[in-house]
Write a protein that holds these residues in place. Structure first.
Motif, PDB file in Angstrom:
ATOM      1  N   THR A 107     -24.025  42.497  61.424  1.00 16.82           N
ATOM      2  CA  THR A 107     -24.825  43.577  60.877  1.00 16.82           C
ATOM      3  C   THR A 107     -24.121  44.860  61.268  1.00 16.82           C
ATOM      4  N   ALA A 108     -23.683  45.640  60.279  1.00 12.76           N
ATOM      5  CA  ALA A 108     -22.910  46.849  60.563  1.00 12.76           C
ATOM      6  C   ALA A 108     -23.640  48.097  60.092  1.00 12.76           C
ATOM      7  N   THR A 109     -23.514  49.150  60.885  1.00  8.69           N
ATOM      8  CA  THR A 109     -24.030  50.458  60.510  1.00  8.69           C
ATOM      9  C   THR A 109     -22.900  51.466  60.647  1.00  8.69           C
ATOM     10  N   GLN A 110     -22.882  52.424  59.760  1.00 10.50           N
ATOM     11  CA  GLN A 110     -21.824  53.425  59.780  1.00 10.50           C
ATOM     12  C   GLN A 110     -22.197  54.521  60.764  1.00 10.50           C
ATOM     13  N   GLU A 111     -21.266  54.800  61.711  1.00  7.39           N
ATOM     14  CA  GLU A 111     -21.481  55.854  62.700  1.00  7.39           C
ATOM     15  C   GLU A 111     -21.002  57.201  62.177  1.00  7.39           C
ATOM     16  N   VAL A 147     -15.915  54.916  60.587  1.00 11.11           N
ATOM     17  CA  VAL A 147     -16.289  54.258  61.842  1.00 11.11           C
ATOM     18  C   VAL A 147     -17.615  53.520  61.640  1.00 11.11           C
ATOM     19  N   TRP A 148     -17.611  52.227  61.993  1.00 15.52           N
ATOM     20  CA  TRP A 148     -18.811  51.396  61.899  1.00 15.52           C
ATOM     21  C   TRP A 148     -19.045  50.706  63.226  1.00 15.52           C
ATOM     22  N   GLN A 149     -20.300  50.487  63.560  1.00 13.54           N
ATOM     23  CA  GLN A 149     -20.637  49.663  64.716  1.00 13.54           C
ATOM     24  C   GLN A 149     -21.276  48.397  64.190  1.00 13.54           C
ATOM     25  N   GLY A 150     -20.841  47.266  64.726  1.00 11.82           N
ATOM     26  CA  GLY A 150     -21.353  45.991  64.277  1.00 11.82           C
ATOM     27  C   GLY A 150     -21.990  45.192  65.396  1.00 11.82           C
ATOM     28  N   GLN A 151     -23.036  44.483  65.055  1.00  9.76           N
ATOM     29  CA  GLN A 151     -23.664  43.529  65.959  1.00  9.76           C
ATOM     30  C   GLN A 151     -23.238  42.152  65.495  1.00  9.76           C
ATOM     31  N   LEU A 152     -22.563  41.404  66.356  1.00 10.71           N
ATOM     32  CA  LEU A 152     -22.088  40.066  66.011  1.00 10.71           C
ATOM     33  C   LEU A 152     -22.992  39.016  66.648  1.00 10.71           C
ATOM     34  N   ASP A 153     -23.408  38.062  65.860  1.00  9.81           N
ATOM     35  CA  ASP A 153     -24.119  36.878  66.344  1.00  9.81           C
ATOM     36  C   ASP A 153     -23.225  35.707  65.981  1.00  9.81           C
ATOM     37  N   CYS A 154     -22.576  35.137  67.008  1.00  8.69           N
ATOM     38  CA  CYS A 154     -21.484  34.190  66.793  1.00  8.69           C
ATOM     39  C   CYS A 154     -21.839  32.775  67.217  1.00  8.69           C
ATOM     40  N   SER A 155     -21.139  31.832  66.585  1.00 10.99           N
ATOM     41  CA  SER A 155     -21.208  30.440  66.995  1.00 10.99           C
ATOM     42  C   SER A 155     -19.824  29.842  66.832  1.00 10.99           C
ATOM     43  N   GLU A 204     -22.601  40.037  70.592  1.00 12.63           N
ATOM     44  CA  GLU A 204     -21.939  41.196  71.166  1.00 12.63           C
ATOM     45  C   GLU A 204     -21.751  42.287  70.124  1.00 12.63           C
ATOM     46  N   ARG A 205     -21.372  43.467  70.599  1.00 11.39           N
ATOM     47  CA  ARG A 205     -21.213  44.618  69.730  1.00 11.39           C
ATOM     48  C   ARG A 205     -19.731  44.998  69.605  1.00 11.39           C
ATOM     49  N   ILE A 206     -19.371  45.476  68.413  1.00 10.06           N
ATOM     50  CA  ILE A 206     -18.014  45.938  68.176  1.00 10.06           C
ATOM     51  C   ILE A 206     -18.061  47.294  67.456  1.00 10.06           C
ATOM     52  N   ARG A 207     -16.938  47.991  67.501  1.00  4.56           N
ATOM     53  CA  ARG A 207     -16.764  49.200  66.695  1.00  4.56           C
ATOM     54  C   ARG A 207     -15.503  49.009  65.870  1.00  4.56           C
ATOM     55  N   LEU A 208     -15.587  49.307  64.594  1.00  2.00           N
ATOM     56  CA  LEU A 208     -14.459  49.240  63.678  1.00  2.00           C
ATOM     57  C   LEU A 208     -14.120  50.668  63.275  1.00  2.00           C
ATOM     58  N   GLN A 209     -12.917  51.110  63.624  1.00  2.00           N
ATOM     59  CA  GLN A 209     -12.499  52.462  63.281  1.00  2.00           C
ATOM     60  C   GLN A 209     -11.223  52.396  62.456  1.00  2.00           C
ATOM     61  N   LEU A 210     -11.350  52.770  61.185  1.00  2.00           N
ATOM     62  CA  LEU A 210     -10.195  52.754  60.297  1.00  2.00           C
ATOM     63  C   LEU A 210      -9.333  53.975  60.563  1.00  2.00           C
ATOM     64  N   GLU A 211      -8.047  53.727  60.767  1.00  2.00           N
ATOM     65  CA  GLU A 211      -7.097  54.817  60.947  1.00  2.00           C
ATOM     66  C   GLU A 211      -6.635  55.273  59.567  1.00  2.00           C
ATOM     67  N   ASN A 212      -6.421  54.323  58.699  1.00  2.00           N
ATOM     68  CA  ASN A 212      -6.102  54.517  57.289  1.00  2.00           C
ATOM     69  C   ASN A 212      -6.446  53.197  56.623  1.00  2.00           C
ATOM     70  N   HIS A 213      -6.116  53.029  55.387  1.00  2.00           N
ATOM     71  CA  HIS A 213      -6.499  51.793  54.691  1.00  2.00           C
ATOM     72  C   HIS A 213      -5.779  50.567  55.252  1.00  2.00           C
ATOM     73  N   GLU A 214      -4.686  50.766  55.953  1.00  2.00           N
ATOM     74  CA  GLU A 214      -3.855  49.655  56.415  1.00  2.00           C
ATOM     75  C   GLU A 214      -3.953  49.351  57.909  1.00  2.00           C
ATOM     76  N   SER A 215      -4.640  50.176  58.698  1.00  2.00           N
ATOM     77  CA  SER A 215      -4.749  49.908  60.139  1.00  2.00           C
ATOM     78  C   SER A 215      -6.145  50.265  60.652  1.00  2.00           C
ATOM     79  N   MET A 216      -6.541  49.560  61.722  1.00  3.32           N
ATOM     80  CA  MET A 216      -7.879  49.709  62.265  1.00  3.32           C
ATOM     81  C   MET A 216      -7.831  49.445  63.768  1.00  3.32           C
ATOM     82  N   THR A 217      -8.701  50.136  64.507  1.00  3.17           N
ATOM     83  CA  THR A 217      -8.898  49.854  65.926  1.00  3.17           C
ATOM     84  C   THR A 217     -10.231  49.136  66.060  1.00  3.17           C
ATOM     85  N   LEU A 218     -10.191  47.948  66.660  1.00  2.00           N
ATOM     86  CA  LEU A 218     -11.378  47.151  66.936  1.00  2.00           C
ATOM     87  C   LEU A 218     -11.699  47.325  68.419  1.00  2.00           C
TER      88      LEU A 218
END
Length: 131
Positions: free
Chosen positions: A74-78, A82-90, A98-112
């Motif tokens: 479940t992701a929300t845009q900060e 930049v998005w913050q996501g809630q992961l429910d994993c199996s 756990e929680r993650i943040r996805l930050q796009l630097e440009n269309h080709e790179s991202m910081t997780l």
């Protein structure tokens, strides 16, 4: 097909299915904007074509898939790109959340950023559509 074309096709399809009215019921901004981070991502270029532990991850608007695990997301845009996501994993017989943040630097790179892992960061590059 170039990854950029895939992203635009996905965006066009999403807009066609949801319409252009941002205030329409069920038209969640996070889902509309998620197109930017959707795709295959890897820490190293050669991981795009590998299976196993050192391989690409796949991110959709509501799913995060890695090596031997699948997470509902479940992701929300900060902010812009930049998005913050809630992961429910199996995976491997275990479940986690756990929680993650996805930050796009440009269309080709991202910081997780793994927010529940002392803000550990991973730099990712977008994989070609057909590795």
């Amino acid at each position: 097909m170039d990854v950029r074309h895939y992203g635009w096709m996905l965006l066009c399809a999403t807009l066609a299915l949801t319409g252009c009215d941002d205030d329409a019921p069920g038209n969640e901004p996070a889902l509309q904007d998620a197109v930017a981070y959707v795709g295959h991502w890897a820490a190293e270029p050669d991981w795009c074509a590998r299976d196993g532990e050192e391989r690409m991850i796949t991110i959709s608007p509501s799913r995060f898939e890695g090596h031997e695990n699948v997470c509902e997301m479940t992701a929300t845009q900060e902010s812009e790109n930049v998005w913050q996501g809630q992961l429910d994993c199996s995976g491997e017989g275990m479940e986690s959340s756990e929680r993650i943040r996805l930050q796009l630097e440009n269309h080709e790179s991202m910081t997780l950023t793994w927010l529940d892992r002392d803000d550990a960061e991973v730099s990712l590059m977008r994989c070609p559509l057909d590795p």
